[in-house]
Structures are given as structure tokens and as C-alpha cells.
Design an enzyme around this catalytic site. Sequence first.
Site, PDB file in Angstrom:
ATOM      1  N   TYR A 177       0.817  -1.217   0.000  1.00  0.00           N
ATOM      2  CA  TYR A 177       0.000   0.000   0.000  1.00  0.00           C
ATOM      3  C   TYR A 177       0.855   1.273   0.000  1.00  0.00           C
ATOM      4  CZ  TYR A 177      -4.191  -2.770   0.204  1.00  0.00           C
ATOM      5  OH  TYR A 177      -5.195  -3.664  -0.130  1.00  0.00           O
ATOM      6  N   ASP A 201      -7.707   5.269  -4.444  1.00  0.00           N
ATOM      7  CA  ASP A 201      -6.950   6.496  -4.757  1.00  0.00           C
ATOM      8  C   ASP A 201      -7.858   7.710  -4.505  1.00  0.00           C
ATOM      9  OD1 ASP A 201      -7.636   5.513  -8.099  1.00  0.00           O
ATOM     10  OD2 ASP A 201      -8.511   7.279  -7.153  1.00  0.00           O
ATOM     11  N   HIS A 258     -14.537   0.714  -0.318  1.00  0.00           N
ATOM     12  CA  HIS A 258     -13.442  -0.184   0.073  1.00  0.00           C
ATOM     13  C   HIS A 258     -12.340   0.563   0.799  1.00  0.00           C
ATOM     14  CE1 HIS A 258     -14.728  -3.209  -3.256  1.00  0.00           C
ATOM     15  NE2 HIS A 258     -15.499  -3.258  -2.182  1.00  0.00           N
ATOM     16  N   CYS A 269      -6.028   1.389  13.327  1.00  0.00           N
ATOM     17  CA  CYS A 269      -5.287   0.532  14.266  1.00  0.00           C
ATOM     18  C   CYS A 269      -5.975  -0.836  14.322  1.00  0.00           C
ATOM     19  CB  CYS A 269      -5.281   1.149  15.661  1.00  0.00           C
ATOM     20  SG  CYS A 269      -4.517   0.075  16.892  1.00  0.00           S
ATOM     21  N   CYS A 271       0.204   3.195  17.299  1.00  0.00           N
ATOM     22  CA  CYS A 271      -1.116   3.805  17.087  1.00  0.00           C
ATOM     23  C   CYS A 271      -1.169   5.087  17.933  1.00  0.00           C
ATOM     24  CB  CYS A 271      -2.197   2.834  17.554  1.00  0.00           C
ATOM     25  SG  CYS A 271      -3.791   3.626  17.853  1.00  0.00           S
ATOM     26  N   GLY A 274     -15.691   1.323 -15.539  1.00  0.00           N
ATOM     27  CA  GLY A 274     -14.354   0.749 -15.337  1.00  0.00           C
ATOM     28  C   GLY A 274     -14.271  -0.264 -14.229  1.00  0.00           C
ATOM     29  N   SER A 319     -14.775  -4.595 -13.449  1.00  0.00           N
ATOM     30  CA  SER A 319     -14.895  -5.897 -14.134  1.00  0.00           C
ATOM     31  C   SER A 319     -16.051  -6.727 -13.597  1.00  0.00           C
ATOM     32  CB  SER A 319     -13.594  -6.694 -13.971  1.00  0.00           C
ATOM     33  OG  SER A 319     -13.359  -6.928 -12.577  1.00  0.00           O
ATOM     34  N   LEU A 322     -14.189  -1.091 -21.445  1.00  0.00           N
ATOM     35  CA  LEU A 322     -13.545  -1.403 -22.738  1.00  0.00           C
ATOM     36  C   LEU A 322     -14.186  -2.640 -23.362  1.00  0.00           C
ATOM     37  CD1 LEU A 322      -9.783  -0.938 -21.734  1.00  0.00           C
ATOM     38  CD2 LEU A 322     -11.295   0.713 -22.877  1.00  0.00           C
ATOM     39  N   ALA A 344     -12.804   5.407 -20.804  1.00  0.00           N
ATOM     40  CA  ALA A 344     -13.709   6.227 -19.979  1.00  0.00           C
ATOM     41  C   ALA A 344     -13.474   7.717 -20.180  1.00  0.00           C
ATOM     42  CB  ALA A 344     -13.529   5.863 -18.511  1.00  0.00           C
TER      43      ALA A 344
HETATM   44  C1  BV8 Z   1     -17.663  -9.090   1.812  1.00  0.00           C
HETATM   45  C2  BV8 Z   1      -9.197  -3.363  -1.477  1.00  0.00           C
HETATM   46  C3  BV8 Z   1     -18.951  -9.989   3.547  1.00  0.00           C
HETATM   47  C4  BV8 Z   1      -8.683  -2.035  -1.884  1.00  0.00           C
HETATM   48  C5  BV8 Z   1     -10.613  -4.910  -2.606  1.00  0.00           C
HETATM   49  C6  BV8 Z   1     -18.426 -15.895  -3.911  1.00  0.00           C
HETATM   50  C7  BV8 Z   1     -19.439 -15.219  -4.565  1.00  0.00           C
HETATM   51  C8  BV8 Z   1     -19.695 -13.884  -4.276  1.00  0.00           C
HETATM   52  C9  BV8 Z   1     -18.922 -13.210  -3.337  1.00  0.00           C
HETATM   53  C10 BV8 Z   1     -17.919 -13.879  -2.725  1.00  0.00           C
HETATM   54  C11 BV8 Z   1     -17.672 -15.210  -2.982  1.00  0.00           C
HETATM   55  N1  BV8 Z   1     -16.612 -15.584  -2.210  1.00  0.00           N
HETATM   56  C12 BV8 Z   1     -16.193 -14.522  -1.470  1.00  0.00           C
HETATM   57  C13 BV8 Z   1     -16.974 -13.492  -1.767  1.00  0.00           C
HETATM   58  C14 BV8 Z   1     -16.919 -12.171  -1.200  1.00  0.00           C
HETATM   59  C15 BV8 Z   1     -15.771 -11.378  -1.800  1.00  0.00           C
HETATM   60  C16 BV8 Z   1     -15.782 -11.462  -3.305  1.00  0.00           C
HETATM   61  O1  BV8 Z   1     -16.525 -10.761  -3.964  1.00  0.00           O
HETATM   62  N2  BV8 Z   1     -14.897 -12.312  -3.859  1.00  0.00           N
HETATM   63  C17 BV8 Z   1     -14.869 -12.435  -5.300  1.00  0.00           C
HETATM   64  C18 BV8 Z   1     -13.414 -12.400  -5.786  1.00  0.00           C
HETATM   65  C19 BV8 Z   1     -15.580 -13.727  -5.700  1.00  0.00           C
HETATM   66  N3  BV8 Z   1     -16.046 -10.024  -1.398  1.00  0.00           N
HETATM   67  C20 BV8 Z   1     -15.634  -9.608  -0.194  1.00  0.00           C
HETATM   68  O2  BV8 Z   1     -14.946 -10.256   0.550  1.00  0.00           O
HETATM   69  C21 BV8 Z   1     -16.107  -8.209   0.210  1.00  0.00           C
HETATM   70  N4  BV8 Z   1     -16.632  -8.308   1.535  1.00  0.00           N
HETATM   71  O3  BV8 Z   1     -18.247  -9.759   0.995  1.00  0.00           O
HETATM   72  O4  BV8 Z   1     -17.953  -9.076   3.121  1.00  0.00           O
HETATM   73  C22 BV8 Z   1     -19.123  -9.847   4.981  1.00  0.00           C
HETATM   74  C23 BV8 Z   1     -20.368 -10.096   5.514  1.00  0.00           C
HETATM   75  C24 BV8 Z   1     -20.543  -9.982   6.872  1.00  0.00           C
HETATM   76  C25 BV8 Z   1     -19.474  -9.612   7.683  1.00  0.00           C
HETATM   77  C26 BV8 Z   1     -18.222  -9.349   7.142  1.00  0.00           C
HETATM   78  C27 BV8 Z   1     -18.033  -9.465   5.767  1.00  0.00           C
HETATM   79  C28 BV8 Z   1     -14.964  -7.212   0.248  1.00  0.00           C
HETATM   80  C29 BV8 Z   1     -14.502  -6.938  -1.139  1.00  0.00           C
HETATM   81  C30 BV8 Z   1     -13.463  -5.814  -1.103  1.00  0.00           C
HETATM   82  C31 BV8 Z   1     -12.109  -6.378  -1.365  1.00  0.00           C
HETATM   83  N5  BV8 Z   1     -11.145  -5.275  -1.485  1.00  0.00           N
HETATM   84  N6  BV8 Z   1      -9.656  -4.023  -2.658  1.00  0.00           N
HETATM   85  C32 BV8 Z   1      -7.506  -2.157  -2.782  1.00  0.00           C
HETATM   86  O5  BV8 Z   1      -6.545  -2.846  -2.419  1.00  0.00           O
HETATM   87  O6  BV8 Z   1      -7.545  -1.502  -3.839  1.00  0.00           O
HETATM   88  S1  BV8 Z   1     -11.100  -5.608  -4.039  1.00  0.00           S
HETATM   89  C33 BV8 Z   1     -10.368  -4.786  -5.303  1.00  0.00           C
HETATM   90  O7  BV8 Z   1     -10.630  -5.552  -6.441  1.00  0.00           O
HETATM   91  C34 BV8 Z   1     -10.998  -3.435  -5.585  1.00  0.00           C
HETATM   92  O8  BV8 Z   1     -11.373  -2.719  -4.461  1.00  0.00           O
HETATM   93  C35 BV8 Z   1     -12.136  -3.751  -6.491  1.00  0.00           C
HETATM   94  O9  BV8 Z   1     -13.321  -3.998  -5.783  1.00  0.00           O
HETATM   95  C36 BV8 Z   1     -11.650  -5.029  -7.114  1.00  0.00           C
HETATM   96  C37 BV8 Z   1     -11.069  -4.665  -8.447  1.00  0.00           C
HETATM   97  O10 BV8 Z   1     -12.101  -4.614  -9.257  1.00  0.00           O
HETATM   98  P1  BV8 Z   1     -12.181  -3.489 -10.389  1.00  0.00           P
HETATM   99  O11 BV8 Z   1     -12.165  -2.133  -9.762  1.00  0.00           O
HETATM  100  O12 BV8 Z   1     -13.354  -3.881 -11.194  1.00  0.00           O
HETATM  101  O13 BV8 Z   1     -10.817  -3.603 -11.217  1.00  0.00           O
HETATM  102  P2  BV8 Z   1     -10.443  -4.702 -12.319  1.00  0.00           P
HETATM  103  O14 BV8 Z   1      -8.979  -4.563 -12.606  1.00  0.00           O
HETATM  104  O15 BV8 Z   1     -10.984  -6.024 -11.903  1.00  0.00           O
HETATM  105  O16 BV8 Z   1     -11.266  -4.250 -13.607  1.00  0.00           O
HETATM  106  C38 BV8 Z   1     -10.971  -3.037 -14.245  1.00  0.00           C
HETATM  107  C39 BV8 Z   1     -12.029  -2.850 -15.310  1.00  0.00           C
HETATM  108  O17 BV8 Z   1     -11.807  -1.583 -15.962  1.00  0.00           O
HETATM  109  C40 BV8 Z   1     -11.985  -3.911 -16.398  1.00  0.00           C
HETATM  110  O18 BV8 Z   1     -13.306  -4.353 -16.666  1.00  0.00           O
HETATM  111  C41 BV8 Z   1     -11.407  -3.156 -17.618  1.00  0.00           C
HETATM  112  O19 BV8 Z   1     -11.964  -3.640 -18.840  1.00  0.00           O
HETATM  113  C42 BV8 Z   1     -11.869  -1.747 -17.355  1.00  0.00           C
HETATM  114  N7  BV8 Z   1     -11.003  -0.700 -17.925  1.00  0.00           N
HETATM  115  C43 BV8 Z   1      -9.643  -0.691 -17.982  1.00  0.00           C
HETATM  116  N8  BV8 Z   1      -9.240   0.473 -18.552  1.00  0.00           N
HETATM  117  C44 BV8 Z   1     -10.360   1.195 -18.836  1.00  0.00           C
HETATM  118  C45 BV8 Z   1     -11.492   0.454 -18.439  1.00  0.00           C
HETATM  119  N9  BV8 Z   1     -12.756   0.897 -18.609  1.00  0.00           N
HETATM  120  C46 BV8 Z   1     -12.910   2.116 -19.188  1.00  0.00           C
HETATM  121  N10 BV8 Z   1     -11.877   2.887 -19.589  1.00  0.00           N
HETATM  122  C47 BV8 Z   1     -10.592   2.468 -19.436  1.00  0.00           C
HETATM  123  N11 BV8 Z   1      -9.582   3.238 -19.868  1.00  0.00           N
END
Ligand code: BV8
Length: 230
Positions: free
Chosen positions: A53, A91, A106, A114, A133, A172, A174, A199, A216
Site C-alpha cells: 500500500y 486512490d 473499500h 489501528c 497507534c 471501469g 470488471s 472497454l 472512460a
Molecule cells: C464481503 C481493497 C462480507 C482495496 C478490494 C463468492 C461469490 C460472491 C462473493 C464472494 C464469494 N466468495 C467470497 C466473496 C466475497 C468477496 C468477493 O466478492 N470475492 C470475489 C473475488 C468472488 N467479497 C468480499 O470479501 C467483500 N466483503 O463480501 O464481506 C461480509 C459479511 C458480513 C461480515 C463481514 C463481511 C470485500 C470486497 C473488497 C475487497 N477489497 N480491494 C484495494 O486494495 O484496492 S477488491 C479490489 O478488487 C478493488 O477494491 C475492487 O473492488 C476489485 C477490483 O475490481 P475493479 O475495480 O473492477 O478492477 P479490475 O482490474 O478487476 O477491472 C478493471 C475494469 O476496468 C476492467 O473491466 C477493464 O476492462 C476496465 N477498464 C480498464 N481500462 C479502462 C477500463 N474501462 C474504461 N476505460 C478504461 N480506460
Amino acid sequence: MTKIVILTGAGISAESGIETFRAEDGLWAKHRVEDVVTPEGYQRDPKRVLDFYNERRAQAASVEPNAAHFALARLEAEHDGEVVVITQNVDDLHERGGTQALYHMHGALSGALCAVCHHRWPAPMQMAIEDPCPSCETPATRPDIVWFGEMPYEMDTLFDHLTQADIFVAIGTSGNVYPAAGFVAEARKAGAHTIEFNLEKSAVGNQFAEHRIGPASQTVTDWVNSILAT
Ligand code: BV8
């Protein structure tokens, strides 16, 4: 007065120079999710997580918002209805682009937490595990960021906005991570018109009524101009 609710993901920051997660050369190509975006990873090796980070905090500080961020701020300032931005990004490009009604579901690189007493304070540019902390003095600092298995922030408020949306837009993202990927279904249930800016079609692309394919910085600017012209 139409209410517009916008969800953004890493793709809106891509043209500013911040790599996305799932691109070939993206963040997940260099790091294992379980090592850097889970509480277990932090317990196992807190220094590795803080360094991950620290790197991203420095990178975010070295880039600028792009035309898509500025277009959303203009929409909020000039549209006669409410505009709300929910971002998965950590960001600060939306803030620096001028958006005010903004939710970091997020968390954010600018926040420190802490892991022991849950005190929050503004994060230093570089976090070190020996930093005490400011409240309980335990060396257990972590970024104030929501990891997998942790509850995203302000979910009740976010669902209220989704049920009131006349237009729901995703830019933007996925559509791989929940609960954010489920927002389009919530908005549709509430009768919103749904538009995906990407995209390519996302993992939940079929749930959107409309798609604007392209970078975008161009597609969002064109869309905002069309909304404000009406
Ligand atoms: C929770 C931290 C419950 C910050 C992140 C099975 C089924 C469903 C759900 C789950 C499951 N098993 C587990 C889960 C839950 C899990 C989950 O969803 N897992 C997935 C992988 C299956 N989710 C969680 O754990 C969440 N919490 O469910 O809590 C709970 C209930 C009770 C009590 C307690 C808890 C928490 C999820 C948050 C995780 N933290 N990040 C950081 O480090 O940055 S995730 C991280 O990845 C991001 O925050 C973001 O969410 C994700 C990235 O996704 P995107 O932003 O979409 O980025 P990506 O690269 O994937 O895609 C980019 C897109 O942009 C592409 O489509 C591309 O085509 C497009 N693009 C690129 N360039 C351009 C563009 N578009 C336009 N113009 C351009 N120029």
C-alpha cells in the site's frame, strides 16, 4: 429531477496511469491477492502488506485525475438532480477531480486504522509496522482499506442510494467483486436505467440495459455532455 448513482472501479483511473487489478500487467500479476488484500495476509506478513500500500499511495500521489473524473465532477455541479459517486478505488482522484458526494466503499489510501483499538487517523505517505497507534500506542497500524472477507463501508446508505436511483452507471469495473458487482441488480429492481462504461462487457455486463464501449476519458465525457445538454 433524475437521481444518478455512479459506481467506479480501477478502469476509471487507468488512463491516469494507475494499473488495474486484472489487466495482464496489473496488480494481480505481481501480487497474490491472499497475501496483500486479506486480513490473513496482514497477520502473516504485515510489512509486505504495508509496503504494497505504500507503493500504491506513492503512485496515486504522482498521477493526476483524467477527463472522466473531471466530467463526473461537472455532472454533479451542473445536473439539476442528485449525483452520487460510489467508488471501489482507494486512490483520491475523484476528490482531486472535484467530486463531493463520494463514498469509498473499500476505504482509501489516505486513511490509517489501528488493527487493535480501531482508532482512525490520516495515513502517513509511508506506513511502517513499528509505528505506534496514536491512541493505544500498539504497533498495529494498517491501511484503512476493506480487504476480502471484511464488510465494505456504509452499505446501508449505499443501498438507500441504489433504491432511489433513476440512472445507475458503472464505470471501469470488471464486475468480479461483491457486493459492488451486485449493485446493478439492486438498481434495476428499483426501476433504474442502467449503463455500463467499459472497454468490454464485464462479468455482469448482461445485466445492464446500455453499454458505452471505449476509454472512460472519452465515453464518460461524451455521456456527461449529452446529459447536461438536455
Ligand atoms: C464481503 C481493497 C462480507 C482495496 C478490494 C463468492 C461469490 C460472491 C462473493 C464472494 C464469494 N466468495 C467470497 C466473496 C466475497 C468477496 C468477493 O466478492 N470475492 C470475489 C473475488 C468472488 N467479497 C468480499 O470479501 C467483500 N466483503 O463480501 O464481506 C461480509 C459479511 C458480513 C461480515 C463481514 C463481511 C470485500 C470486497 C473488497 C475487497 N477489497 N480491494 C484495494 O486494495 O484496492 S477488491 C479490489 O478488487 C478493488 O477494491 C475492487 O473492488 C476489485 C477490483 O475490481 P475493479 O475495480 O473492477 O478492477 P479490475 O482490474 O478487476 O477491472 C478493471 C475494469 O476496468 C476492467 O473491466 C477493464 O476492462 C476496465 N477498464 C480498464 N481500462 C479502462 C477500463 N474501462 C474504461 N476505460 C478504461 N480506460
